[in-house]
Design a protein around this motif. Structure first.
Motif, mmCIF file in Angstrom:
data_model
loop_
_atom_site.group_PDB
_atom_site.id
_atom_site.type_symbol
_atom_site.label_atom_id
_atom_site.label_comp_id
_atom_site.label_asym_id
_atom_site.label_seq_id
_atom_site.Cartn_x
_atom_site.Cartn_y
_atom_site.Cartn_z
ATOM 1 N N THR A 18 0.856 -1.181 0.000
ATOM 2 C CA THR A 18 0.000 0.000 0.000
ATOM 3 C C THR A 18 0.893 1.233 0.000
ATOM 4 N N SER A 19 0.284 2.398 -0.122
ATOM 5 C CA SER A 19 1.067 3.632 -0.090
ATOM 6 C C SER A 19 1.725 3.847 1.270
ATOM 7 N N ASP A 39 -5.618 4.561 -2.071
ATOM 8 C CA ASP A 39 -4.561 4.216 -3.016
ATOM 9 C C ASP A 39 -5.041 4.142 -4.467
ATOM 10 N N ASN A 82 -7.675 12.170 -3.442
ATOM 11 C CA ASN A 82 -6.815 11.227 -4.164
ATOM 12 C C ASN A 82 -7.650 10.077 -4.727
#
Length: 136
Positions: A18-19, A39, A82
């Motif tokens: 994951t980020s 994400d 995002n």
């Protein structure tokens, strides 16, 4: 263990990170949908939207500032936008969605950028994008 549901299979059994640097397989089930949204793993949309000739870009998007003074700020807003940017990436200008986690409205402006809209702004329902591919 229950089988994980993911719109593109990105999280289920994946060794990708994951980020935040956590293996997807280690993300708890209760948090999976949130992490996929953050994400951008929920997929891009826009395949079934009408063309600009069939449904013009809503006029309000030409007059409102993309960085509206009442827009949400902080980490929650950064995470939310995002996810919205990823979801609206391949959509035409005028496409919009409601965040599945905050309920905030995000739209793709005429210049291709994604920005927040006040909840009282009405946009055509035929330009609305669902927040996930797997919503029935």
């Amino acid at each position: 263990m229950a089988r994980r549901k993911s719109s593109d299979g990105a999280a289920a059994g994946s060794a990708d990170l994951t980020s935040a640097g956590v293996c997807w397989s280690e993300v708890p089930d209760f948090a999976l949908a949130h992490v996929e949204w953050m994400d951008g793993r929920h997929g891009s949309a826009g395949q079934n939207l009408p063309s600009v000739d069939q449904a013009p870009i809503p006029a309000i998007l030409f007059s409102l500032p993309r960085l509206h003074q009442d827009r949400p700020r902080g980490t929650k807003a950064m995470i939310d936008v995002n996810g919205a940017k990823c979801r609206l990436a391949k959509c035409r200008p005028g496409a919009w969605l409601l965040s599945p986690f905050t309920g905030w409205k995000w739209a793709k402006w005429p210049d291709g950028e994604v920005g927040w809209l006040p909840s009282d702004v009405a946009l055509p329902s035929l330009l609305r994008v669902q927040s996930r591919n797997d919503i029935q």
